[in-house]
Design an enzyme around this catalytic site. Structure first.
Site, PDB file in Angstrom:
ATOM      1  CB  THR A 171      14.585 -59.158  -0.099  1.00  0.00           C
ATOM      2  OG1 THR A 171      15.072 -57.854   0.200  1.00  0.00           O
ATOM      3  CG2 THR A 171      13.962 -59.125  -1.486  1.00  0.00           C
ATOM      4  CG  ASP A 172      14.126 -55.073   3.517  1.00  0.00           C
ATOM      5  OD1 ASP A 172      14.797 -55.330   2.502  1.00  0.00           O
ATOM      6  OD2 ASP A 172      14.578 -54.423   4.485  1.00  0.00           O
ATOM      7  CD  GLU A 173      16.818 -54.571  -2.028  1.00  0.00           C
ATOM      8  OE1 GLU A 173      16.657 -54.409  -3.245  1.00  0.00           O
ATOM      9  OE2 GLU A 173      17.935 -54.576  -1.488  1.00  0.00           O
ATOM     10  CE  LYS A 188      14.552 -62.908  -3.211  1.00  0.00           C
ATOM     11  NZ  LYS A 188      15.038 -64.312  -3.045  1.00  0.00           N
ATOM     12  CE1 TYR A 240      17.744 -59.962  -4.938  1.00  0.00           C
ATOM     13  CE2 TYR A 240      17.227 -57.894  -3.831  1.00  0.00           C
ATOM     14  CZ  TYR A 240      17.453 -59.263  -3.782  1.00  0.00           C
ATOM     15  OH  TYR A 240      17.401 -59.923  -2.575  1.00  0.00           O
TER      16      TYR A 240
HETATM   17  P1  NAD Z   1      24.492 -64.702  -2.254  1.00  0.00           P
HETATM   18  O1  NAD Z   1      24.543 -63.985  -3.550  1.00  0.00           O
HETATM   19  O2  NAD Z   1      25.598 -64.551  -1.272  1.00  0.00           O
HETATM   20  O3  NAD Z   1      24.345 -66.277  -2.524  1.00  0.00           O
HETATM   21  C1  NAD Z   1      23.482 -66.798  -3.504  1.00  0.00           C
HETATM   22  C2  NAD Z   1      23.824 -68.273  -3.678  1.00  0.00           C
HETATM   23  O4  NAD Z   1      22.907 -68.819  -4.647  1.00  0.00           O
HETATM   24  C3  NAD Z   1      25.233 -68.522  -4.223  1.00  0.00           C
HETATM   25  O5  NAD Z   1      25.834 -69.591  -3.534  1.00  0.00           O
HETATM   26  C4  NAD Z   1      24.996 -68.899  -5.683  1.00  0.00           C
HETATM   27  O6  NAD Z   1      25.982 -69.777  -6.210  1.00  0.00           O
HETATM   28  C5  NAD Z   1      23.638 -69.563  -5.598  1.00  0.00           C
HETATM   29  N1  NAD Z   1      22.909 -69.520  -6.873  1.00  0.00           N
HETATM   30  C6  NAD Z   1      22.718 -68.449  -7.683  1.00  0.00           C
HETATM   31  N2  NAD Z   1      22.015 -68.809  -8.766  1.00  0.00           N
HETATM   32  C7  NAD Z   1      21.725 -70.121  -8.625  1.00  0.00           C
HETATM   33  C8  NAD Z   1      20.990 -71.053  -9.399  1.00  0.00           C
HETATM   34  N3  NAD Z   1      20.441 -70.701 -10.573  1.00  0.00           N
HETATM   35  N4  NAD Z   1      20.873 -72.323  -8.954  1.00  0.00           N
HETATM   36  C9  NAD Z   1      21.449 -72.694  -7.774  1.00  0.00           C
HETATM   37  N5  NAD Z   1      22.162 -71.865  -7.010  1.00  0.00           N
HETATM   38  C10 NAD Z   1      22.289 -70.586  -7.421  1.00  0.00           C
HETATM   39  O7  NAD Z   1      23.092 -64.300  -1.618  1.00  0.00           O
HETATM   40  P2  NAD Z   1      22.694 -64.061  -0.091  1.00  0.00           P
HETATM   41  O8  NAD Z   1      23.016 -62.678   0.280  1.00  0.00           O
HETATM   42  O9  NAD Z   1      23.169 -65.187   0.722  1.00  0.00           O
HETATM   43  O10 NAD Z   1      21.093 -64.153  -0.213  1.00  0.00           O
HETATM   44  C11 NAD Z   1      20.430 -65.396  -0.104  1.00  0.00           C
HETATM   45  C12 NAD Z   1      18.941 -65.166  -0.261  1.00  0.00           C
HETATM   46  O11 NAD Z   1      18.472 -64.282   0.735  1.00  0.00           O
HETATM   47  C13 NAD Z   1      18.551 -64.542  -1.593  1.00  0.00           C
HETATM   48  O12 NAD Z   1      17.360 -65.151  -2.025  1.00  0.00           O
HETATM   49  C14 NAD Z   1      18.320 -63.075  -1.259  1.00  0.00           C
HETATM   50  O13 NAD Z   1      17.367 -62.519  -2.132  1.00  0.00           O
HETATM   51  C15 NAD Z   1      17.783 -63.185   0.149  1.00  0.00           C
HETATM   52  N6  NAD Z   1      18.037 -62.033   1.032  1.00  0.00           N
HETATM   53  C16 NAD Z   1      19.310 -61.529   1.165  1.00  0.00           C
HETATM   54  C17 NAD Z   1      19.528 -60.494   2.068  1.00  0.00           C
HETATM   55  C18 NAD Z   1      20.910 -59.917   2.269  1.00  0.00           C
HETATM   56  O14 NAD Z   1      21.055 -58.905   2.956  1.00  0.00           O
HETATM   57  N7  NAD Z   1      21.971 -60.516   1.723  1.00  0.00           N
HETATM   58  C19 NAD Z   1      18.461 -59.964   2.800  1.00  0.00           C
HETATM   59  C20 NAD Z   1      17.182 -60.497   2.619  1.00  0.00           C
HETATM   60  C21 NAD Z   1      16.987 -61.538   1.743  1.00  0.00           C
HETATM   61  O1  DAU Z   2      17.277 -55.330   2.178  1.00  0.00           O
HETATM   62  C1  DAU Z   2      17.672 -56.617   1.818  1.00  0.00           C
HETATM   63  C2  DAU Z   2      18.609 -56.562   0.641  1.00  0.00           C
HETATM   64  O2  DAU Z   2      19.842 -56.041   1.114  1.00  0.00           O
HETATM   65  C3  DAU Z   2      18.811 -57.922  -0.014  1.00  0.00           C
HETATM   66  O3  DAU Z   2      17.595 -58.345  -0.572  1.00  0.00           O
HETATM   67  C4  DAU Z   2      19.895 -57.860  -1.095  1.00  0.00           C
HETATM   68  O4  DAU Z   2      20.148 -59.151  -1.606  1.00  0.00           O
HETATM   69  C5  DAU Z   2      21.159 -57.300  -0.482  1.00  0.00           C
HETATM   70  O5  DAU Z   2      22.159 -57.179  -1.472  1.00  0.00           O
HETATM   71  C6  DAU Z   2      20.887 -55.954   0.169  1.00  0.00           C
HETATM   72  O6  DAU Z   2      20.592 -54.956  -0.823  1.00  0.00           O
HETATM   73  P1  DAU Z   2      21.176 -53.464  -0.745  1.00  0.00           P
HETATM   74  O7  DAU Z   2      21.144 -52.865  -2.091  1.00  0.00           O
HETATM   75  O8  DAU Z   2      20.565 -52.712   0.373  1.00  0.00           O
HETATM   76  O9  DAU Z   2      22.714 -53.832  -0.306  1.00  0.00           O
HETATM   77  P2  DAU Z   2      24.128 -53.254  -0.754  1.00  0.00           P
HETATM   78  O10 DAU Z   2      25.115 -53.829   0.195  1.00  0.00           O
HETATM   79  O11 DAU Z   2      24.369 -53.435  -2.208  1.00  0.00           O
HETATM   80  O12 DAU Z   2      23.996 -51.712  -0.460  1.00  0.00           O
HETATM   81  C7  DAU Z   2      23.669 -51.220   0.825  1.00  0.00           C
HETATM   82  C8  DAU Z   2      23.580 -49.705   0.730  1.00  0.00           C
HETATM   83  O13 DAU Z   2      24.904 -49.191   0.502  1.00  0.00           O
HETATM   84  C9  DAU Z   2      22.733 -49.218  -0.426  1.00  0.00           C
HETATM   85  O14 DAU Z   2      22.042 -48.044  -0.024  1.00  0.00           O
HETATM   86  C10 DAU Z   2      23.748 -48.878  -1.509  1.00  0.00           C
HETATM   87  C11 DAU Z   2      24.975 -48.439  -0.712  1.00  0.00           C
HETATM   88  N1  DAU Z   2      26.277 -48.729  -1.338  1.00  0.00           N
HETATM   89  C12 DAU Z   2      26.528 -49.999  -1.751  1.00  0.00           C
HETATM   90  C13 DAU Z   2      27.744 -50.324  -2.342  1.00  0.00           C
HETATM   91  C14 DAU Z   2      28.005 -51.725  -2.825  1.00  0.00           C
HETATM   92  C15 DAU Z   2      27.246 -47.734  -1.437  1.00  0.00           C
HETATM   93  O15 DAU Z   2      27.024 -46.585  -1.033  1.00  0.00           O
HETATM   94  N2  DAU Z   2      28.449 -48.053  -2.031  1.00  0.00           N
HETATM   95  C16 DAU Z   2      28.724 -49.297  -2.493  1.00  0.00           C
HETATM   96  O16 DAU Z   2      29.840 -49.509  -3.054  1.00  0.00           O
END
Ligand code: NAD
Ligand code: DAU
Length: 339
Positions: free
Chosen positions: A125-127, A157, A153
């Site tokens: 992730t970019d985080e 990562k 988190y």
């Molecule tokens: P998500 O939370 O929707 O899904 C995570 C999945 O992993 C779920 O199906 C869960 O059951 C499974 N899981 C959790 N713990 C596990 C374990 N111990 N063993 C096996 N499976 C397990 O997450 P997502 O948003 O799809 O993100 C997927 C990946 O991409 C993550 O690694 C996250 O850090 C990365 N990522 C997410 C975003 C985003 O915006 N969502 C952006 C950049 C990177």
């Molecule tokens: O940048 C990549 C990341 O993006 C991934 O690595 C993470 O897995 C993914 O969850 C996401 O993280 P963020 O914290 O950016 O996503 P989130 O949707 O939780 O929040 C997006 C923005 O919105 C953040 O600035 C917090 C704000 N927010 C979020 C929620 C849930 C609100 O203002 N209100 C809310 O209820």
């Protein structure tokens, strides 16, 4: 070829499985997923009967189970999506994030060493880069930006990223790593900003915006992320990190207002609530490297992607209504009550 996709019952992993089935129908896919609160077998229904797909319920941090699966399947490629992914939950229970995101990654890397793979790809992730100031729109994260994490988190990562690169340098494991910006699209769990706001707005409930809603995220349509991972997996260079993002920066407030506009709901639903502790201000990816080296570029801009996403949530109510009916209610209470 045989592909092991971990975390494939979650948001991005499931979209990746659908993408791979469409683009590479000759490849067999095994999905390993623990089915935590974020994993959902209903999502994988379209591929469950597919002879080229196998679902295995299991924890990436369970060494015996992981080794047994590798022994049986001998995957050529591993793509690790499995993670605890929500920042707010990591503030509540950091240990779980270390267990899955760090220990789970290490066990997968050990299995790859023991059984041999053509490539291990870590979805990061970019985080891990921390955040950028709001008043410097000229600054972007490049692959050289130092790791500087804010939340449990992102720290977990980043630790996993360092392990992946260490296994390449120390043991010569063929790895690649990608760091993507915020994804959105179908099957996004409604704890995250966009699906949470869509589902609440549809019920005419208040929309909890953290702080002043000024924080900026760089949104990428999930299929564009999947296409980038596919390219890296097949054409990337061992040991390299690739940033993925499409220059779609928006303030949270702008995103929420766009959703309200799409749904024809009033802005009076917006409620400003107490900020997230350690809240990152701005994320912004410089995707020059993946564009230059692998020819990747996003195909869906935010205006089109958000319309498609809103339409998907309107047309797939049972998928997210099941989720809202479960333990999600307790989660929402815990996170937002009195905020
Ligand atoms: P998500 O939370 O929707 O899904 C995570 C999945 O992993 C779920 O199906 C869960 O059951 C499974 N899981 C959790 N713990 C596990 C374990 N111990 N063993 C096996 N499976 C397990 O997450 P997502 O948003 O799809 O993100 C997927 C990946 O991409 C993550 O690694 C996250 O850090 C990365 N990522 C997410 C975003 C985003 O915006 N969502 C952006 C950049 C990177
Ligand atoms: O940048 C990549 C990341 O993006 C991934 O690595 C993470 O897995 C993914 O969850 C996401 O993280 P963020 O914290 O950016 O996503 P989130 O949707 O939780 O929040 C997006 C923005 O919105 C953040 O600035 C917090 C704000 N927010 C979020 C929620 C849930 C609100 O203002 N209100 C809310 O209820």
């Amino acid at each position: 070829m045989k592909l092991l996709v971990t975390g494939g019952a979650g948001f991005i992993g499931s979209n990746f499985i659908f993408y791979e089935r469409k683009q590479h129908p000759e490849d067999r896919i095994i999905c390993l997923d623990a089915l935590t609160y974020a994993g959902n077998l209903e999502t994988l229904a379209p591929v469950m009967g597919d002879p080229m797909f196998r679902f295995v319920k299991g924890d990436i941090a369970d060494r015996a189970a992981v080794y047994a699966l590798f022994e049986e399947e001998h995957p050529d490629y591993v793509v690790n999506f499995a993670a605890e992914s929500h920042v707010d939950r990591s503030i509540e229970t950091p240990e779980l994030f270390l267990q899955t995101n760090v220990m789970g990654t290490q066990i997968l890397l050990d299995a790859c060493r023991k059984y041999g793979v053509k490539r291990y790809h870590q979805v990061s992730t970019d985080e891990v880069y921390g955040d950028l100031p709001l008043d410097r729109p000229d600054l972007f994260f490049t692959e050289e930006t130092p790791i500087h994490t804010s939340s449990p988190y992102s720290a977990s990562k980043a630790a996993a990223d360092l392990l992946v690169l260490a296994y390449h340098r120390t043991f010569g494991l063929p790895v690649t790593l990608s760091r993507c910006s915020n994804n959105y699209g179908q099957y996004h769990f409604p704890e995250k900003l966009i699906p949470l706001m869509i589902s609440r707005a549809l019920a005419d409930e208040s929309l909890p915006v953290y702080g002043k809603g000024e924080n900026v995220r760089d949104w990428l349509y999930v299929e564009d992320h999947c296409a980038a991972i596919d390219l890296i997996l097949r054409n990337g260079t061992d040991g390299e990190v690739y940033n993925i993002g499409g220059h779609n920066e928006r303030t949270n407030l702008a995103v929420v207002k766009t959703i309200l506009h799409e749904l024809g709901k009033p802005e009076s639903l917006i409620t400003y609530v107490k900020d997230r502790p350690g809240h990152d201000r701005r994320y912004a990816i410089d995707p020059t490297k993946i564009h230059r080296e692998l020819g990747w570029e996003p195909t869906t801009g935010f205006d089109e992607g958000i319309k498609r996403t809103v339409a998907w949530y309107l047309n797939n109510r049972p998928w997210w209504e099941h989720i809202l009916a479960g333990e999600y209610q307790d989660y929402y209470e815990r996170m937002y009550a009195g905020r």
